[in-house]
Design a protein around this motif. Structure first.
Motif, PDB file in Angstrom:
ATOM      1  N   LEU A  50      63.141   3.636 -16.713  1.00 59.86           N
ATOM      2  CA  LEU A  50      61.786   2.805 -16.690  1.00 59.86           C
ATOM      3  C   LEU A  50      61.501   2.859 -15.551  1.00 59.86           C
ATOM      4  O   LEU A  50      60.409   2.166 -14.720  1.00 59.86           O
TER       5      LEU A  50
ATOM      6  N   ALA B 262      61.510  -3.796 -17.879  1.00 58.44           N
ATOM      7  CA  ALA B 262      62.063  -4.164 -19.331  1.00 58.44           C
ATOM      8  C   ALA B 262      61.366  -5.333 -20.029  1.00 58.44           C
ATOM      9  O   ALA B 262      61.042  -4.836 -21.017  1.00 58.44           O
TER      10      ALA B 262
ATOM     11  N   LEU C 121      61.422  -5.243 -24.313  1.00 58.00           N
ATOM     12  CA  LEU C 121      62.921  -5.074 -23.979  1.00 58.00           C
ATOM     13  C   LEU C 121      64.203  -5.650 -23.874  1.00 58.00           C
ATOM     14  O   LEU C 121      64.301  -6.440 -24.557  1.00 58.00           O
TER      15      LEU C 121
END
Length: 296
Positions: A277, A289, A294
């Protein structure tokens, strides 16, 4: 009480083959019966879950030679298993048919299977009996403390599995409820984290798939999308599990406990996720995220 016939008109099986008279929850029961036989050395194990408040139905068999016990309905207080359920504690007899400490409604089935020494351990969840595990010998021999302890340990496995299953169903029901108001998105995030942490502990593959399906829908419901011009980020399932726990603010030790991992393993997955990330801290990883869609 008469012996109930096997469900669905009976089941044809080979010696030692397990038979299920129940649905999803018997996945845990089957695993516990195998552990009971391995831990105690007893050649026969069987058990079942309660139907309603007062009746237990034998739905899982391991090591049996006949169909005599399959589908047997046991009332609370009756026989050895009914006594264990009524007292909410393990019970054992050295010679079932000759014992003066139990009632004998089920002697025909027990004798047909050739069982003599039998123990019964209740499965208790939140102070309620949910089922009974049995172990048995075809000889009249005392069953020692080590045998009883191993049987109790197998019952504890079922209890823990049922607790996890109950929690999963509760979370699934909550996740399907519409949420509104200023704290709605935080509720979605909390539900997502709880479901993601619980999924690896589910034995039943159908329920586990249902949990993961719901977490996927919660993730896709996120209004945060990946930033323009950036390549999509892909995290491994365990990296996602760890990051989901971290997003709720827990420590690595707590995340490890929830996921059944070692703290060092959690650190490894977290480092890997942070690297993918482009994050340098836990908070940066969670923010990245969420920005990438995500996490909700």
């Amino acid at each position: 009480m008469r012996i109930s016939p096997p469900p669905d008109g009976g089941v044809t099986r080979r010696k030692g083959e397990r038979v299920s008279a129940d649905g999803g929850e018997t996945v845990e029961m089957r695993a516990a019966l195998l552990r009971l036989r391995r831990g105690t050395g007893l050649p026969v194990a069987f058990g079942g879950l309660l139907e309603g408040q007062r009746q237990l139905r034998i739905g899982e068999l391991s090591g049996t030679a006949t169909r005599a016990l399959c589908g047997l309905a046991v009332s609370a207080g009756s026989g050895l298993g009914g006594k264990a359920a009524a007292l909410s504690r393990p019970c054992a007899v050295t010679d079932y048919s000759e014992s003066r400490h139990i009632s004998h409604e089920y002697d025909a089935a027990v004798e047909a299977e050739g069982l003599r020494s039998v123990l019964a351990v209740p499965v208790v969840v939140r102070r309620q009996v949910r089922g009974v595990l049995y172990g048995a010998l075809r000889a009249a021999q005392p069953l020692g403390d080590r045998t009883l302890s191993a049987a109790v340990a197998a019952a504890r496995d079922v209890e823990q599995a049922l607790v996890v299953r109950d929690e999963a169903r509760s979370l699934l029901a909550a996740a399907r409820e519409p949420v509104a108001g200023p704290g709605a998105w935080e509720q979605v995030r909390e539900a997502h984290g709880a479901l993601r942490a619980l999924a690896p502990r589910i034995v039943d593959p159908e329920l586990r798939a249902e949990l993961l399906s719901v977490t996927g829908r919660l993730e896709s419901a996120s209004t945060l999308r990946e930033r323009d011009g950036e390549r999509p980020v892909s995290l491994a399932p365990r990296e996602m599990d760890v990051l989901t726990c971290v997003a709720t603010g827990v420590t690595n030790a707590v995340a490890a406990s929830r996921l059944g991992l070692r703290p060092e393993t959690v650190k490894g997955y977290l480092r890997s996720a942070m690297r993918k990330l482009g994050a340098h801290t836990r908070l940066e990883a969670v923010v990245a995220a969420r920005r990438a869609g995500l996490l909700p």
